[in-house]
Design an enzyme around this catalytic site. Sequence first.
Site, PDB file in Angstrom:
ATOM      1  N   GLY A 101      -5.519  -6.220   3.197  1.00  0.00           N
ATOM      2  CA  GLY A 101      -5.041  -4.367   2.934  1.00  0.00           C
ATOM      3  C   GLY A 101      -5.660  -3.407   3.820  1.00  0.00           C
TER       4      GLY A 101
ATOM      5  N   CYS B 287      -3.070  -1.430  -9.681  1.00  0.00           N
ATOM      6  CA  CYS B 287      -3.251   0.595  -8.422  1.00  0.00           C
ATOM      7  C   CYS B 287      -4.361   1.404  -9.769  1.00  0.00           C
ATOM      8  CB  CYS B 287      -1.790   0.796  -8.440  1.00  0.00           C
ATOM      9  SG  CYS B 287      -2.091   3.027  -8.171  1.00  0.00           S
TER      10      CYS B 287
ATOM     11  N   ASN C  48      -8.253 -11.317  -2.637  1.00  0.00           N
ATOM     12  CA  ASN C  48      -7.829  -9.767  -1.960  1.00  0.00           C
ATOM     13  C   ASN C  48      -8.721  -9.049  -1.567  1.00  0.00           C
ATOM     14  OD1 ASN C  48      -5.334  -6.755  -3.355  1.00  0.00           O
ATOM     15  ND2 ASN C  48      -5.522  -8.022  -0.961  1.00  0.00           N
TER      16      ASN C  48
ATOM     17  N   MET D 124       0.522  -1.498  -0.350  1.00  0.00           N
ATOM     18  CA  MET D 124       0.211   0.149  -0.055  1.00  0.00           C
ATOM     19  C   MET D 124       0.540   0.888  -0.115  1.00  0.00           C
ATOM     20  SD  MET D 124      -2.362  -1.658   2.466  1.00  0.00           S
ATOM     21  CE  MET D 124      -2.157  -2.034   3.790  1.00  0.00           C
ATOM     22  N   ALA D 125       0.367   2.127  -1.366  1.00  0.00           N
ATOM     23  CA  ALA D 125       1.364   3.277  -0.717  1.00  0.00           C
ATOM     24  C   ALA D 125       0.970   4.293   0.193  1.00  0.00           C
ATOM     25  CB  ALA D 125       0.626   4.250  -2.214  1.00  0.00           C
TER      26      ALA D 125
END
Length: 321
Positions: free
Chosen positions: A224, A100, A200, A17-18
């Site tokens: 996430g 993304c 996910n 996760m950015a």
Amino acid sequence: MRLGKFDFEVPVFLAPMAGVTDKAFRETVRSVGGRHVWTEMISDKALTYLNSRTLEMLDLSGEDSPRIVQLFGSEPEVMAKAATLAVARDADIIDINMGCPTLKIVKNGEGSALLRDLPLAERIAAAVVKAVEVPVTVKMRLGWTEDEIVAPELAKRMENVGVRMVSVHGRTREQFYSGTANRDWIKKVKEGVKIPVIANGDIFSAQDAQRALRETGCDGVMVGRGALGNPWLIAQIDHYLSKGVLQEDPSLEEKIRVASEHFDRVLKYKGERVGLNEMRKHAVWYIKGIRNAALLRDQIMQTKTSGAMKDLFQRILKENV
């Protein structure tokens, strides 16, 4: 499940996760029992330029294996070079981001944009597989829109060029994080390939993880947003899937202790100014659900020093125990 030299029983992965899964957060998740964590997504071009901030993001020193690095890009040759550089800096597994959804990524033909150009996605994966000896994996979404579901075909293409595992977020790019993850499509991906598939999306508890495995037939799960403010979740899921026992949620004392240790790591790696700014969002996530959380959130966002943040942690503990 096996990836290269690594054996997994039922893998429970912390999703890349950015702005979240930096070194401090990865170490925090591992400190409370989580085993399998991924880096933030790293730009292939920035890495090949040896950008200083990017090299900091790739700092894997002292971390346990498997060290999983996610790269994003749109040019096969650059991605291959970046993967080689990451392996030289101790990456054990290379993951390619094909999911993304953010505009600044897709407008460059990266991330989810690759869902609209499967031949390019295939060339990128093939180039990376050829360039490195470590396992290569891919994280993808279902497709660009509900009318453009490509994950089953993309997974098959990835398998054909030597990718060793795919992780599938059960949403389209158009959805971003709205709606619900479509596990029927994840199941179709799993049924269409022989390599491991990881489910996910919408996993916020150990029971969610078990349902995801049951509904998709996947080999493991990836968590996430469920881990935001809850680094314990990875270990809780792992324990539940392997032993069938639900662990208790952490007490407030435990939350504050781990949040403080997390903050110390952030300060160590990023310094006072950047570290305080980074920690504010994490602190807000840690206190979610406690009494007066909305008021405390405002106070967290107004902290000006690391000392003020630590004092606030202690006051939260005192006032809520």
